[in-house]
Design a protein around this motif. Structure first.
Motif, PDB file in Angstrom:
ATOM      1  N   VAL A 183     -14.621   6.700  -0.457  1.00 47.54           N
ATOM      2  CA  VAL A 183     -15.680   7.672  -0.730  1.00 47.54           C
ATOM      3  C   VAL A 183     -16.531   7.211  -1.907  1.00 47.54           C
ATOM      4  O   VAL A 183     -16.013   6.866  -2.972  1.00 47.54           O
ATOM      5  CB  VAL A 183     -15.097   9.067  -1.035  1.00 47.54           C
ATOM      6  N   ASP A 184     -17.832   7.183  -1.714  1.00 44.58           N
ATOM      7  CA  ASP A 184     -18.804   6.912  -2.768  1.00 44.58           C
ATOM      8  C   ASP A 184     -20.051   7.695  -2.386  1.00 44.58           C
ATOM      9  O   ASP A 184     -20.857   7.253  -1.572  1.00 44.58           O
ATOM     10  CB  ASP A 184     -19.096   5.415  -2.868  1.00 44.58           C
ATOM     11  N   ALA A 185     -20.170   8.906  -2.941  1.00 43.51           N
ATOM     12  CA  ALA A 185     -21.175   9.837  -2.440  1.00 43.51           C
ATOM     13  C   ALA A 185     -21.872  10.582  -3.570  1.00 43.51           C
ATOM     14  O   ALA A 185     -21.265  10.880  -4.604  1.00 43.51           O
ATOM     15  CB  ALA A 185     -20.518  10.856  -1.505  1.00 43.51           C
ATOM     16  N   PRO A 186     -23.136  10.913  -3.373  1.00 43.24           N
ATOM     17  CA  PRO A 186     -23.824  11.764  -4.343  1.00 43.24           C
ATOM     18  C   PRO A 186     -23.277  13.190  -4.294  1.00 43.24           C
ATOM     19  O   PRO A 186     -22.707  13.619  -3.293  1.00 43.24           O
ATOM     20  CB  PRO A 186     -25.283  11.708  -3.882  1.00 43.24           C
ATOM     21  N   VAL A 187     -23.470  13.902  -5.393  1.00 41.48           N
ATOM     22  CA  VAL A 187     -23.025  15.292  -5.504  1.00 41.48           C
ATOM     23  C   VAL A 187     -24.236  16.177  -5.795  1.00 41.48           C
ATOM     24  O   VAL A 187     -24.998  15.898  -6.726  1.00 41.48           O
ATOM     25  CB  VAL A 187     -21.979  15.460  -6.624  1.00 41.48           C
ATOM     26  N   ASP A 211     -26.931  17.720   7.341  1.00 42.29           N
ATOM     27  CA  ASP A 211     -27.877  16.665   7.692  1.00 42.29           C
ATOM     28  C   ASP A 211     -27.511  15.345   7.019  1.00 42.29           C
ATOM     29  O   ASP A 211     -27.923  14.277   7.477  1.00 42.29           O
ATOM     30  CB  ASP A 211     -29.305  17.064   7.290  1.00 42.29           C
ATOM     31  N   ASP A 212     -26.790  15.419   5.914  1.00 39.78           N
ATOM     32  CA  ASP A 212     -26.341  14.217   5.203  1.00 39.78           C
ATOM     33  C   ASP A 212     -24.819  14.239   5.187  1.00 39.78           C
ATOM     34  O   ASP A 212     -24.210  15.000   4.445  1.00 39.78           O
ATOM     35  CB  ASP A 212     -26.898  14.193   3.777  1.00 39.78           C
ATOM     36  N   ASP A 239     -16.371  16.732   8.948  1.00 34.05           N
ATOM     37  CA  ASP A 239     -17.146  16.037   9.970  1.00 34.05           C
ATOM     38  C   ASP A 239     -18.330  16.901  10.356  1.00 34.05           C
ATOM     39  O   ASP A 239     -18.449  18.056   9.932  1.00 34.05           O
ATOM     40  CB  ASP A 239     -16.295  15.668  11.189  1.00 34.05           C
ATOM     41  N   THR A 240     -19.218  16.315  11.105  1.00 35.35           N
ATOM     42  CA  THR A 240     -20.366  17.038  11.654  1.00 35.35           C
ATOM     43  C   THR A 240     -20.530  16.561  13.094  1.00 35.35           C
ATOM     44  O   THR A 240     -19.753  15.735  13.584  1.00 35.35           O
ATOM     45  CB  THR A 240     -21.664  16.747  10.870  1.00 35.35           C
TER      46      THR A 240
END
Length: 205
Positions: free
Chosen positions: A67-71, A88-89, A115-116
């Motif tokens: 995991v490497d994600a913006p918050v 959407d993201d 998930d989406t």
């Protein structure tokens, strides 16, 4: 996905479109059984670490699951539910802005989709985290708050322990939340996965 934080507590609202079954937490990584005479609180097992000043989280990194994600920031809606950030993201986590800032005293709460419709999302792999794994939260002041995982639990949607997740704490702690448990088409996920972690160190900018 949305988490109820007012009224009856912190259960997962039925939601989600599962494209594949996410991993379930291992029993060995849950809190030790109360019958074993051990506390479910990390304060009993982890030494206290000096906290940090206030700064908002801007990125989450969990090396063991990639995991490497913006918050971004999320807050409760009129019904008292805390939604995950926009679907959407898929690589986006949400910090509950009424919780503690990561590294400050209290429980910092960050949620995200498992998930989406497009596939696995940011917190798909929470179920494979283990005690001792590291979660790093990069903050707006460019410092990093590092946390060590204490336990990973899966709860029925109406049985998430609100006090342990959202309640007061006398030290810096982190809670990560996503959908989990049983899934049925039309009603979605019936539970939530919660990762409990304690603050272990501050990394200066």
């Amino acid at each position: 996905m949305a988490v109820a934080v007012v009224g009856s507590g912190a259960g997962l609202i039925r939601a989600g479109t599962r494209t594949s079954a996410p991993p379930r937490p291992a029993a060995a990584d849950a809190w030790p059984s109360a019958s074993a005479g051990t506390s479910r609180e990390p304060a009993a097992t982890a030494p206290a670490a000096v906290g940090m000043g206030f700064s908002k989280p801007v990125r989450i990194r969990i090396p063991s699951i990639g995991v490497d994600a913006p918050v971004t920031e999320v807050e409760v809606d009129a019904a008292g539910n805390l939604p995950a950030p926009s679907a959407d993201d898929r690589n986006l986590a949400g910090w509950y802005r009424q919780s503690a800032a990561p590294g400050t005293v209290g429980n910092a709460v960050i949620d995200g989709h498992v998930d989406t419709a497009g596939g696995p999302a940011v917190f798909y792999g929470l179920g494979v985290l283990h005690r001792g794994d590291t979660v790093a939260i990069v903050r707006a002041d460019r410092s990093t708050a590092e946390f060590t995982v204490d336990a990973v639990e899966v709860y029925p949607k109406d049985a998430v322990p609100g006090d342990q997740v959202y309640g007061d704490a006398d030290r810096p702690q982190l809670r990560l939340i996503t959908c989990g448990g049983t899934y049925t088409k039309g009603t979605g996920y019936q539970g939530s996965v919660v990762v409990y972690a304690h603050f272990s160190r501050a990394v200066p900018a």
